[in-house]
Design an enzyme around this catalytic site. Structure first.
Site, PDB file in Angstrom:
ATOM      1  CB  CYS A 220      -0.722  -0.063   1.309  1.00  0.00           C
ATOM      2  SG  CYS A 220      -2.019  -1.242   1.306  1.00  0.00           S
ATOM      3  CG  HIS A 299      12.605  -1.951   3.099  1.00  0.00           C
ATOM      4  ND1 HIS A 299      12.319  -3.123   3.793  1.00  0.00           N
ATOM      5  CD2 HIS A 299      12.062  -1.877   1.765  1.00  0.00           C
ATOM      6  CE1 HIS A 299      11.685  -3.976   2.634  1.00  0.00           C
ATOM      7  NE2 HIS A 299      11.700  -3.394   1.651  1.00  0.00           N
ATOM      8  CG  HIS A 383      -3.854  20.310   5.403  1.00  0.00           C
ATOM      9  ND1 HIS A 383      -5.345  20.628   5.856  1.00  0.00           N
ATOM     10  CD2 HIS A 383      -3.624  21.386   4.586  1.00  0.00           C
ATOM     11  CE1 HIS A 383      -5.492  21.981   5.533  1.00  0.00           C
ATOM     12  NE2 HIS A 383      -4.626  22.352   4.924  1.00  0.00           N
ATOM     13  CG  HIS A 387      -2.496   3.356   4.138  1.00  0.00           C
ATOM     14  ND1 HIS A 387      -3.343   3.463   2.979  1.00  0.00           N
ATOM     15  CD2 HIS A 387      -2.312   2.185   4.487  1.00  0.00           C
ATOM     16  CE1 HIS A 387      -3.544   2.133   2.813  1.00  0.00           C
ATOM     17  NE2 HIS A 387      -2.888   1.362   3.529  1.00  0.00           N
ATOM     18  CG  HIS A 416     -17.885   6.122   6.277  1.00  0.00           C
ATOM     19  ND1 HIS A 416     -18.753   6.660   5.671  1.00  0.00           N
ATOM     20  CD2 HIS A 416     -18.641   5.395   7.071  1.00  0.00           C
ATOM     21  CE1 HIS A 416     -19.952   6.218   5.759  1.00  0.00           C
ATOM     22  NE2 HIS A 416     -19.920   5.715   6.927  1.00  0.00           N
ATOM     23  CG  ASN A 420      -6.915  -0.586   2.405  1.00  0.00           C
ATOM     24  OD1 ASN A 420      -6.234   0.359   1.697  1.00  0.00           O
ATOM     25  ND2 ASN A 420      -6.228  -1.226   3.234  1.00  0.00           N
TER      26      ASN A 420
END
Length: 492
Positions: A220, A299, A383, A387, A416, A420
């Site tokens: 993702c 990572h 802001h 994810h 919502h 995802n």
């Protein structure tokens, strides 16, 4: 009644401290300049003339000094990295025919897992607490009973999502396919031959010398990896346009077994995709929406638990699925900590860095039990785009970063409304902020994404201009309903 005067005084003390530390260089330079001006004013006209003549400057010295200054300035500007601008972006909005209300999802689960009621009950409990709404969408192949995850159906979903996003981007920017110099497509779990990037090139008949890349298996957070790759390429090739396409194809990855760890993605992942136009052309400086400031990648793949916490494998019956480990949140927290350690010095004001340093010294030298100071990232960003991987992910980051409900509103509402959507979720969140009319010139945005491997990646953007409320996009027909109250548990 609490003594409010004390809290008000502490507030102004903190504000004064922040202003003093953050502007210490400016205040020092101003003080020095004022001192120099005062001393010069004390001198008479004759003394000023004598001081100037005593310098013994001739034409050759002035010329050499000017040349040296011009040379240093030229070297500085030539070695300075090119500015990368986000001209515009477009998010795919699935049709209402793909909508999957809770009742439909559970009915399909009962029919598909008719011999395994415990798995159905497990999915229902997950869905009740997921934070998803009634309007999320799944691709057409998943609506069949049983689902038909064929290669043809997967390609059909990829074409629908990617081409729709690209068409919207071309319409918004006036860009033509022939104007694209760099093309990057990221899709983690669907990697056909020819690649998805080749599919895009074929569809839009792009130039034969377009530099194309296809990233797969990166989870993702691959969207920000693509942004980082585009940034590096744009540093090499002047006056170029780069298009990044981020998506996840759901069709071939819908798990039909009964392993609970593999059933989780069925409840959370939904259709989505985004196309982003980046450019290093100076002409885009005033037209572009944002300027890329930083990309920081972390990572944790050297650790075995982190490597296997999101893992594609077969279950005991030979059915392929994505297994999510119970240690996922703890591993994500460690990855976030490493990422923050790197990005903090780049973005935090001096006042926050000083407090963090003093607390760290205090813990090391005086008292190891001293509570660590968590930097206030609200001082660095207006802001936050976290994810939308799930309710637990957003809750954990809100708690660890001490963010308000408004700061995570875009992430919660994206989860919502769209679910995802993997690597493209960050762009739905950014679109939400814009649709609410909250993005002003100079505002800073922090995008944070997590992905298999395990990775935590961050991107920092600065808004170039105040962005008007868009008249198109994924939120245009529903933004008036948001934000909505999302209960802890939705009883099904």
């Amino acid at each position: 009644m609490p003594d409010l005067s004390i809290s008000v005084k502490l507030k102004y003390v903190k504000l004064g401290y922040q202003y003093l530390v953050n502007h210490i260089l400016t205040l020092t330079l101003v003080s020095i300049m004022v001192g120099v001006v005062v001393e010069v004013l004390r001198l008479g006209p004759d003394e000023i003339v004598n001081l100037w003549t005593s310098l013994h400057l001739d034409f050759v010295q002035i010329l050499c000094s000017s040349f040296f200054i011009i040379f240093i300035a030229t070297v500085y500007f030539m070695s300075k990295p090119r500015s990368i601008y986000l001209v515009d972006y477009a998010c795919y909005k699935p049709p209402v025919t793909c909508r999957v209300p809770f009742a439909t999802f559970m009915e399909h689960s009962r029919l598909i897992l008719i011999n395994n009621p415990k798995s159905v009950e497990f999915q229902m409990r997950i869905l009740e607490r997921s934070g998803l709404g009634e309007e999320t969408c799944l691709p057409p192949a998943i609506h069949y009973i049983p689902p038909t995850p064929t290669m043809e159906a997967a390609r059909g979903e990829a074409e629908l999502v990617i081409f729709s996003a690209m068409d919207s981007l071309f319409e918004k920017t006036g860009l033509k396919p022939k104007d694209i110099d760099i093309l990057i497509v990221n899709c983690s779990l669907f990697s056909p031959t020819p690649s998805l990037s080749a599919m895009v090139i074929n569809k839009y008949k792009m130039r034969s010398n377009v530099k194309s890349f296809n990233l797969s298996g990166m989870g993702c957070s691959a969207g920000l990896i693509s942004i980082d790759l585009a940034r590096d390429l744009l540093q090499l090739y002047p006056s170029s346009n780069a298009v990044v396409v981020s998506t996840e194809i759901i069709t071939p990855n819908y798990y039909q077994g009964k392993e609970r760890a593999m059933l989780l993605p069925n409840c959370l992942f939904r259709m989505g995709g985004a196309a982003i136009l980046l450019s290093n052309r100076r002409s885009e400086r005033w037209n572009a929406k944002y300027r890329l400031v930083h990309v920081v990648r972390t990572h944790k793949g050297s650790d075995d638990k982190a490597y296997r916490c999101v893992f594609e494998e077969e279950d005991k019956e030979g059915k392929v699925g994505i297994s999510l480990s119970k240690d996922l949140m703890a591993i994500a927290g460690e990855a976030l900590k490493s990422n923050i350690t790197t990005i903090g010095p780049l973005v935090l004001p001096a006042s926050e860095q000083l407090l963090f340093l003093l607390t760290l010294i205090g813990r090391k030298i005086f008292n190891p039990k001293l509570k660590p100071y968590i930097p206030d990232f609200k001082q660095a960003f207006e802001h936050f785009c976290i994810h939308a991987g799930g309710r637990a992910v957003i809750d954990e980051l809100q708690k660890n970063l001490q963010l308000s409900a408004e700061h995570v509103e875009a992430s919660r509402m994206t989860l919502h409304r769209f679910g995802n959507t993997s690597s493209s979720s960050l762009w739905y969140e950014l679109s939400y902020i814009e649709s609410k009319g909250r993005m002003k010139r100079g505002d800073r945005v922090w995008q944070i994404a997590f992905g298999s491997g395990f990775k935590c990646n961050s991107a920092v953007w600065k808004c170039n201009r105040t962005i008007k409320t868009p008249t198109d996009g994924p939120w245009v027909d529903c933004i008036g309903r948001y934000p909505v109250h999302i209960p802890e548990v939705v009883k099904l």
